[in-house]
Write a protein that holds these residues in place. Structure first.
Motif, PDB file in Angstrom:
ATOM      1  N   MET A  75       0.842  -1.191   0.000  1.00 27.81           N
ATOM      2  CA  MET A  75       0.000   0.000   0.000  1.00 27.81           C
ATOM      3  C   MET A  75       0.880   1.245   0.000  1.00 27.81           C
ATOM      4  SD  MET A  75      -2.843  -1.687   0.472  1.00 27.81           S
ATOM      5  CE  MET A  75      -4.221  -1.085   1.344  1.00 27.81           C
ATOM      6  N   GLU A  76       0.302   2.351  -0.482  1.00 29.30           N
ATOM      7  CA  GLU A  76       0.952   3.655  -0.487  1.00 29.30           C
ATOM      8  C   GLU A  76       0.553   4.398   0.779  1.00 29.30           C
ATOM      9  OE1 GLU A  76       1.637   6.260  -4.506  1.00 29.30           O
ATOM     10  OE2 GLU A  76      -0.367   5.688  -3.952  1.00 29.30           O
ATOM     11  N   LYS A  77       1.542   4.837   1.560  1.00 29.64           N
ATOM     12  CA  LYS A  77       1.248   5.623   2.756  1.00 29.64           C
ATOM     13  C   LYS A  77       1.122   7.083   2.370  1.00 29.64           C
ATOM     14  CE  LYS A  77       4.519   4.352   5.751  1.00 29.64           C
ATOM     15  NZ  LYS A  77       5.355   4.379   6.934  1.00 29.64           N
ATOM     16  N   HIS A  78       0.157   7.775   2.926  1.00 23.37           N
ATOM     17  CA  HIS A  78      -0.014   9.209   2.691  1.00 23.37           C
ATOM     18  C   HIS A  78      -0.072   9.918   4.043  1.00 23.37           C
ATOM     19  CE1 HIS A  78      -1.865   8.640  -1.569  1.00 23.37           C
ATOM     20  NE2 HIS A  78      -0.669   8.139  -1.456  1.00 23.37           N
ATOM     21  N   SER A  79       1.040   9.889   4.743  1.00 21.28           N
ATOM     22  CA  SER A  79       1.112  10.570   6.032  1.00 21.28           C
ATOM     23  C   SER A  79       2.549  11.002   6.269  1.00 21.28           C
ATOM     24  CB  SER A  79       0.651   9.638   7.155  1.00 21.28           C
ATOM     25  OG  SER A  79       1.482   8.503   7.202  1.00 21.28           O
ATOM     26  N   GLY A  80       2.747  11.898   7.212  1.00 24.64           N
ATOM     27  CA  GLY A  80       4.093  12.379   7.517  1.00 24.64           C
ATOM     28  C   GLY A  80       4.685  13.103   6.321  1.00 24.64           C
ATOM     29  N   THR A  81       5.842  12.652   5.857  1.00 25.48           N
ATOM     30  CA  THR A  81       6.518  13.285   4.718  1.00 25.48           C
ATOM     31  C   THR A  81       6.123  12.671   3.387  1.00 25.48           C
ATOM     32  OG1 THR A  81       8.405  11.803   4.925  1.00 25.48           O
ATOM     33  CG2 THR A  81       8.510  13.882   6.155  1.00 25.48           C
ATOM     34  N   CYS A  82       5.250  11.676   3.390  1.00 27.24           N
ATOM     35  CA  CYS A  82       4.826  11.029   2.154  1.00 27.24           C
ATOM     36  C   CYS A  82       3.744  11.869   1.477  1.00 27.24           C
ATOM     37  CB  CYS A  82       4.306   9.627   2.429  1.00 27.24           C
ATOM     38  SG  CYS A  82       5.550   8.554   3.181  1.00 27.24           S
ATOM     39  N   PRO A  83       3.870  12.097   0.174  1.00 31.07           N
ATOM     40  CA  PRO A  83       2.891  12.940  -0.522  1.00 31.07           C
ATOM     41  C   PRO A  83       1.569  12.210  -0.730  1.00 31.07           C
ATOM     42  CG  PRO A  83       4.477  12.051  -2.086  1.00 31.07           C
ATOM     43  CD  PRO A  83       4.931  11.626  -0.720  1.00 31.07           C
ATOM     44  N   GLY A  84       0.532  12.980  -0.976  1.00 29.66           N
ATOM     45  CA  GLY A  84      -0.777  12.411  -1.280  1.00 29.66           C
ATOM     46  C   GLY A  84      -1.821  12.869  -0.295  1.00 29.66           C
ATOM     47  N   ALA A  85      -3.061  12.521  -0.582  1.00 31.86           N
ATOM     48  CA  ALA A  85      -4.186  12.895   0.274  1.00 31.86           C
ATOM     49  C   ALA A  85      -4.079  12.157   1.602  1.00 31.86           C
ATOM     50  CB  ALA A  85      -5.498  12.566  -0.420  1.00 31.86           C
ATOM     51  N   ARG A  86      -4.155  12.891   2.683  1.00 30.51           N
ATOM     52  CA  ARG A  86      -4.000  12.326   4.024  1.00 30.51           C
ATOM     53  C   ARG A  86      -5.116  11.317   4.332  1.00 30.51           C
ATOM     54  NH1 ARG A  86       0.876  13.666   4.503  1.00 30.51           N
ATOM     55  NH2 ARG A  86       1.424  15.819   4.909  1.00 30.51           N
ATOM     56  N   GLY A  87      -4.718  10.266   5.038  1.00 30.73           N
ATOM     57  CA  GLY A  87      -5.695   9.290   5.489  1.00 30.73           C
ATOM     58  C   GLY A  87      -6.058   8.224   4.478  1.00 30.73           C
ATOM     59  N   GLN A  88      -5.441   8.216   3.306  1.00 37.59           N
ATOM     60  CA  GLN A  88      -5.754   7.202   2.302  1.00 37.59           C
ATOM     61  C   GLN A  88      -4.597   6.220   2.185  1.00 37.59           C
ATOM     62  OE1 GLN A  88      -6.764   8.935  -1.416  1.00 37.59           O
ATOM     63  NE2 GLN A  88      -8.600   9.948  -0.645  1.00 37.59           N
ATOM     64  N   LEU A  89      -4.931   4.972   1.913  1.00 40.31           N
ATOM     65  CA  LEU A  89      -3.941   3.922   1.699  1.00 40.31           C
ATOM     66  C   LEU A  89      -4.268   3.179   0.417  1.00 40.31           C
ATOM     67  CD1 LEU A  89      -3.641   2.373   5.277  1.00 40.31           C
ATOM     68  CD2 LEU A  89      -1.915   3.695   4.087  1.00 40.31           C
ATOM     69  N   PRO A  90      -3.960   3.748  -0.750  1.00 39.69           N
ATOM     70  CA  PRO A  90      -4.272   3.029  -1.989  1.00 39.69           C
ATOM     71  C   PRO A  90      -3.398   1.779  -2.138  1.00 39.69           C
ATOM     72  CG  PRO A  90      -3.263   5.170  -2.453  1.00 39.69           C
ATOM     73  CD  PRO A  90      -3.387   5.054  -0.982  1.00 39.69           C
ATOM     74  N   LYS A  91      -4.023   0.707  -2.576  1.00 39.80           N
ATOM     75  CA  LYS A  91      -3.300  -0.554  -2.799  1.00 39.80           C
ATOM     76  C   LYS A  91      -2.575  -0.473  -4.135  1.00 39.80           C
ATOM     77  CE  LYS A  91      -3.988  -5.498  -3.334  1.00 39.80           C
ATOM     78  NZ  LYS A  91      -4.949  -6.581  -3.351  1.00 39.80           N
ATOM     79  N   LEU A  92      -1.270  -0.812  -4.117  1.00 42.06           N
ATOM     80  CA  LEU A  92      -0.481  -0.799  -5.344  1.00 42.06           C
ATOM     81  C   LEU A  92      -0.507  -2.168  -6.029  1.00 42.06           C
ATOM     82  CD1 LEU A  92       2.597   1.205  -4.028  1.00 42.06           C
ATOM     83  CD2 LEU A  92       0.746   2.038  -5.458  1.00 42.06           C
ATOM     84  N   PHE A  93      -0.189  -3.209  -5.287  1.00 43.79           N
ATOM     85  CA  PHE A  93      -0.164  -4.572  -5.836  1.00 43.79           C
ATOM     86  C   PHE A  93      -0.025  -5.554  -4.688  1.00 43.79           C
ATOM     87  CE2 PHE A  93       3.961  -2.544  -6.240  1.00 43.79           C
ATOM     88  CZ  PHE A  93       4.781  -3.378  -5.494  1.00 43.79           C
ATOM     89  N   THR A  94      -0.040  -6.843  -5.016  1.00 46.53           N
ATOM     90  CA  THR A  94       0.087  -7.911  -4.029  1.00 46.53           C
ATOM     91  C   THR A  94       1.342  -8.729  -4.329  1.00 46.53           C
ATOM     92  OG1 THR A  94      -2.308  -8.032  -3.827  1.00 46.53           O
ATOM     93  CG2 THR A  94      -1.077  -9.929  -3.030  1.00 46.53           C
ATOM     94  N   LEU A  95       1.992  -9.183  -3.284  1.00 44.41           N
ATOM     95  CA  LEU A  95       3.150 -10.077  -3.404  1.00 44.41           C
ATOM     96  C   LEU A  95       2.787 -11.425  -2.792  1.00 44.41           C
ATOM     97  CD1 LEU A  95       5.978  -7.667  -2.199  1.00 44.41           C
ATOM     98  CD2 LEU A  95       5.487  -8.323  -4.544  1.00 44.41           C
ATOM     99  N   LYS A  96       3.100 -12.516  -3.495  1.00 43.47           N
ATOM    100  CA  LYS A  96       2.933 -13.867  -2.961  1.00 43.47           C
ATOM    101  C   LYS A  96       4.325 -14.404  -2.661  1.00 43.47           C
ATOM    102  CE  LYS A  96      -0.120 -16.685  -4.959  1.00 43.47           C
ATOM    103  NZ  LYS A  96      -0.854 -17.374  -6.057  1.00 43.47           N
ATOM    104  N   VAL A  97       4.544 -14.787  -1.411  1.00 46.30           N
ATOM    105  CA  VAL A  97       5.859 -15.249  -0.969  1.00 46.30           C
ATOM    106  C   VAL A  97       5.786 -16.728  -0.635  1.00 46.30           C
ATOM    107  CG1 VAL A  97       7.676 -14.955   0.747  1.00 46.30           C
ATOM    108  CG2 VAL A  97       6.378 -12.973  -0.030  1.00 46.30           C
ATOM    109  N   ASP A  98       6.620 -17.519  -1.299  1.00 43.59           N
ATOM    110  CA  ASP A  98       6.773 -18.932  -0.958  1.00 43.59           C
ATOM    111  C   ASP A  98       8.036 -19.038  -0.108  1.00 43.59           C
ATOM    112  OD1 ASP A  98       7.070 -21.643  -0.718  1.00 43.59           O
ATOM    113  OD2 ASP A  98       6.869 -22.061  -2.864  1.00 43.59           O
TER     114      ASP A  98
END
Length: 154
Positions: free
Chosen positions: A111-134
């Motif tokens: 997910m993309e964090k949008h808080s602190g020094t990270c840019p973007g609309a505050r309070g949102q966590l858009p999903k970028l992609f999923t990782l499958k780990v074996d």
């Protein structure tokens, strides 16, 4: 009357025969110093540009604990940003581990964090992609760019 064979002068044992006139000592010293200086500068340039680190990283795989979540997430945080799967900084990514998966195979939502020094609309966590780990086979797959269709992580 038969001729006597000429006597050949052999160098003393343990010393090679001279191949020609030797260059002056000062010239040889300066050439050696110049070559040592060039080699040193070349090594520094390769180290500063990261070529040495990338080469050694490709030769020897990173060693970390695949069974523990924290080292795995920290490793994947670097891999995801270095391979260009996201344009975000490492500290602006949030990895959410699916707790319902078996311990040897996990899914992580990036997910993309949008808080602190990270840019973007505050309070949102858009999903970028999923990782499958074996964790047993030490492989990672991602659906970046193709949601739902997993392919090996580059």
């Amino acid at each position: 009357m038969p001729r006597k064979p000429r006597a050949t002068v052999l160098p003393p044992p343990g010393r090679p025969a001279p191949l020609g006139p030797r260059p002056p000592m000062r010239g040889r010293f300066l050439r050696r110093m110049l070559m040592a200086g060039l080699a040193g500068v070349s090594i520094l340039l390769l180290e500063r540009t990261g070529v040495v680190e990338r080469t050694l990283g490709q030769m020897q795989p990173a060693r970390f604990d695949w069974s523990s979540d924290y080292p795995l997430v920290e490793h994947l945080r670097g891999v995801v940003t270095d391979d260009g799967l996201t344009h975000d900084r490492k500290d602006c990514l949030l990895f959410i581990i699916n707790g319902n998966d078996p311990p040897d195979a996990s899914r992580l939502d990036v997910m993309e964090k949008h808080s602190g020094t990270c840019p973007g609309a505050r309070g949102q966590l858009p999903k970028l992609f999923t990782l499958k780990v074996d964790r047993l086979a030490h492989t990672v797959q991602t659906d970046a760019g193709t949601p739902g269709a997993f392919h090996p992580l580059p």
